[in-house]
Design a protein around this motif. Structure first.
Motif, mmCIF file in Angstrom:
data_model
loop_
_atom_site.group_PDB
_atom_site.id
_atom_site.type_symbol
_atom_site.label_atom_id
_atom_site.label_comp_id
_atom_site.label_asym_id
_atom_site.label_seq_id
_atom_site.Cartn_x
_atom_site.Cartn_y
_atom_site.Cartn_z
ATOM 1 N N GLY A 153 35.536 40.811 21.855
ATOM 2 C CA GLY A 153 36.066 40.997 20.503
ATOM 3 C C GLY A 153 36.209 39.668 19.789
ATOM 4 N N TYR A 154 36.741 38.680 20.485
ATOM 5 C CA TYR A 154 36.925 37.356 19.881
ATOM 6 C C TYR A 154 35.586 36.633 19.701
ATOM 7 N N SER A 155 34.781 36.581 20.756
ATOM 8 C CA SER A 155 33.542 35.792 20.722
ATOM 9 C C SER A 155 32.471 36.405 19.836
ATOM 10 N N TYR A 156 32.249 37.698 19.976
ATOM 11 C CA TYR A 156 31.127 38.346 19.291
ATOM 12 C C TYR A 156 31.540 38.983 17.971
ATOM 13 N N PHE A 157 32.508 39.885 18.032
ATOM 14 C CA PHE A 157 32.846 40.670 16.849
ATOM 15 C C PHE A 157 33.640 39.870 15.807
ATOM 16 N N GLN A 158 34.496 38.958 16.265
ATOM 17 C CA GLN A 158 35.268 38.143 15.327
ATOM 18 C C GLN A 158 34.630 36.778 15.097
ATOM 19 N N ASP A 159 33.483 36.535 15.696
ATOM 20 C CA ASP A 159 32.763 35.268 15.539
ATOM 21 C C ASP A 159 33.700 34.089 15.796
ATOM 22 N N ARG A 160 34.379 34.160 16.933
ATOM 23 C CA ARG A 160 35.322 33.109 17.377
ATOM 24 C C ARG A 160 36.410 32.830 16.345
ATOM 25 N N GLY A 161 36.926 33.915 15.757
ATOM 26 C CA GLY A 161 38.043 33.817 14.820
ATOM 27 C C GLY A 161 37.671 33.593 13.374
ATOM 28 N N ARG A 162 36.376 33.599 13.042
ATOM 29 C CA ARG A 162 35.954 33.334 11.661
ATOM 30 C C ARG A 162 35.906 34.590 10.791
ATOM 31 N N ARG A 163 36.002 35.784 11.397
ATOM 32 C CA ARG A 163 35.979 37.009 10.597
ATOM 33 C C ARG A 163 36.672 38.127 11.362
ATOM 34 N N ALA A 164 36.852 39.249 10.716
ATOM 35 C CA ALA A 164 37.405 40.474 11.306
ATOM 36 C C ALA A 164 38.740 40.239 12.007
ATOM 37 N N GLN A 165 39.655 39.541 11.352
ATOM 38 C CA GLN A 165 40.976 39.296 11.923
ATOM 39 C C GLN A 165 41.678 40.629 12.190
ATOM 40 N N GLY A 166 42.387 40.714 13.290
ATOM 41 C CA GLY A 166 43.124 41.921 13.633
ATOM 42 C C GLY A 166 42.292 43.013 14.264
ATOM 43 N N LEU A 167 41.034 42.743 14.540
ATOM 44 C CA LEU A 167 40.150 43.739 15.154
ATOM 45 C C LEU A 167 40.447 43.841 16.648
ATOM 46 N N ASP A 168 40.718 45.036 17.122
ATOM 47 C CA ASP A 168 40.885 45.282 18.556
ATOM 48 C C ASP A 168 39.635 45.985 19.048
ATOM 49 N N VAL A 169 39.071 45.484 20.143
ATOM 50 C CA VAL A 169 37.833 46.026 20.687
ATOM 51 C C VAL A 169 38.113 46.653 22.037
ATOM 52 N N GLU A 170 37.590 47.860 22.221
ATOM 53 C CA GLU A 170 37.721 48.565 23.493
ATOM 54 C C GLU A 170 36.340 48.769 24.081
ATOM 55 N N LEU A 171 36.191 48.402 25.335
ATOM 56 C CA LEU A 171 34.932 48.519 26.054
ATOM 57 C C LEU A 171 34.970 49.808 26.879
ATOM 58 N N THR A 172 34.011 50.707 26.631
ATOM 59 C CA THR A 172 33.955 51.969 27.376
ATOM 60 C C THR A 172 32.513 52.265 27.762
ATOM 61 N N ASP A 173 32.317 53.192 28.649
ATOM 62 C CA ASP A 173 30.981 53.659 29.034
ATOM 63 C C ASP A 173 30.024 52.503 29.318
ATOM 64 N N ILE A 174 30.356 51.684 30.307
ATOM 65 C CA ILE A 174 29.525 50.531 30.646
ATOM 66 C C ILE A 174 28.257 51.011 31.334
ATOM 67 N N ASP A 175 27.110 50.695 30.743
ATOM 68 C CA ASP A 175 25.822 51.003 31.334
ATOM 69 C C ASP A 175 25.520 49.973 32.423
ATOM 70 N N TYR A 176 25.652 48.712 32.109
ATOM 71 C CA TYR A 176 25.551 47.632 33.088
ATOM 72 C C TYR A 176 26.334 46.429 32.566
ATOM 73 N N ILE A 177 26.704 45.559 33.487
ATOM 74 C CA ILE A 177 27.372 44.318 33.104
ATOM 75 C C ILE A 177 27.036 43.265 34.159
ATOM 76 N N GLU A 178 26.690 42.084 33.688
ATOM 77 C CA GLU A 178 26.452 40.941 34.565
ATOM 78 C C GLU A 178 27.280 39.785 34.042
ATOM 79 N N LEU A 179 27.893 39.064 34.952
ATOM 80 C CA LEU A 179 28.696 37.913 34.598
ATOM 81 C C LEU A 179 28.164 36.710 35.347
ATOM 82 N N GLY A 180 28.241 35.533 34.733
ATOM 83 C CA GLY A 180 27.734 34.350 35.403
ATOM 84 C C GLY A 180 28.244 33.079 34.780
ATOM 85 N N GLU A 181 27.978 31.999 35.495
ATOM 86 C CA GLU A 181 28.359 30.673 35.022
ATOM 87 C C GLU A 181 27.431 30.227 33.907
ATOM 88 N N LEU A 182 27.926 29.332 33.110
ATOM 89 C CA LEU A 182 27.109 28.730 32.045
ATOM 90 C C LEU A 182 26.128 27.751 32.635
#
Length: 182
Positions: A153-182
């Motif tokens: 919500g912060y990184s993608y939808f709010q563009d790191r705080g530059r827009r969509a203030q007060g937006l709450d994002v809920e993640l549901t129905d995960i098809d796949y997810i991968e996490l990793g180091e930079l």
């Protein structure tokens, strides 16, 4: 859960030696870590003590959810210093998440978007990454889901705080997810 498993894979990626492949080797590793206590291993894996005793004797073998739990628990203890270093780095720099899931939104009146499936690859903020490792260690999949939603919500939808203030994002129905180091 799905996010906890993705974090386990992210931690495994930093290992110098792979986790043992066979259930028997994983069981022996956990037995050694638990100082030979079948009761402690059973509690960690979520089976009865008698089941663990049968596995040790070779009368039965872990399958399905018990095999997955055995793998997950062995992974938590496998090369902990290497895993801890990977966790420390991601808590300082953030963690990369790639997912395809349904996102639902709650925002101020007139700014809400209908939930829909999206494919997103984004770096989560370091503070969220650190909290994710703590939730992973605690086995709290609900908190992990909440943190990924908050981080995206912060990184993608709010563009790191530059827009969509007060937006709450809920993640549901995960098809796949991968996490990793930079």
């Amino acid at each position: 859960g799905i996010i906890g498993d993705a974090l386990s894979r992210a931690a495994q990626a930093a290992w110098t030696r792979p986790l043992p492949k066979s259930a028997g080797a994983r069981l022996r590793f956990l037995m050694k870590r638990e100082k030979g206590s079948t009761r402690a291993v059973a509690a960690r894996v979520g089976v009865s003590q008698r089941t663990v005793q049968r596995w040790i004797k070779g009368e039965t073998h872990p399958t399905g959810k018990s095999a997955e739990a055995l793998e997950r628990e062995a992974a938590r203890d496998w090369q902990p210093r290497v895993s801890a270093e990977a966790q420390r780095r991601s808590a300082q720099a953030g963690i990369l998440v790639e997912t395809r899931a349904r996102f639902g939104f709650t925002a101020a009146p007139g700014t809400t978007d209908d939930g829909r499936i999206r494919r997103i690859a984004e770096v989560l903020p370091p503070d969220v990454s650190g909290e994710m490792w703590a939730a992973w260690r605690a086995g709290d999949e609900d908190r992990l889901n909440e943190l990924v939603g908050q981080g995206l919500g912060y990184s993608y939808f709010q563009d790191r705080g530059r827009r969509a203030q007060g937006l709450d994002v809920e993640l549901t129905d995960i098809d796949y997810i991968e996490l990793g180091e930079l």
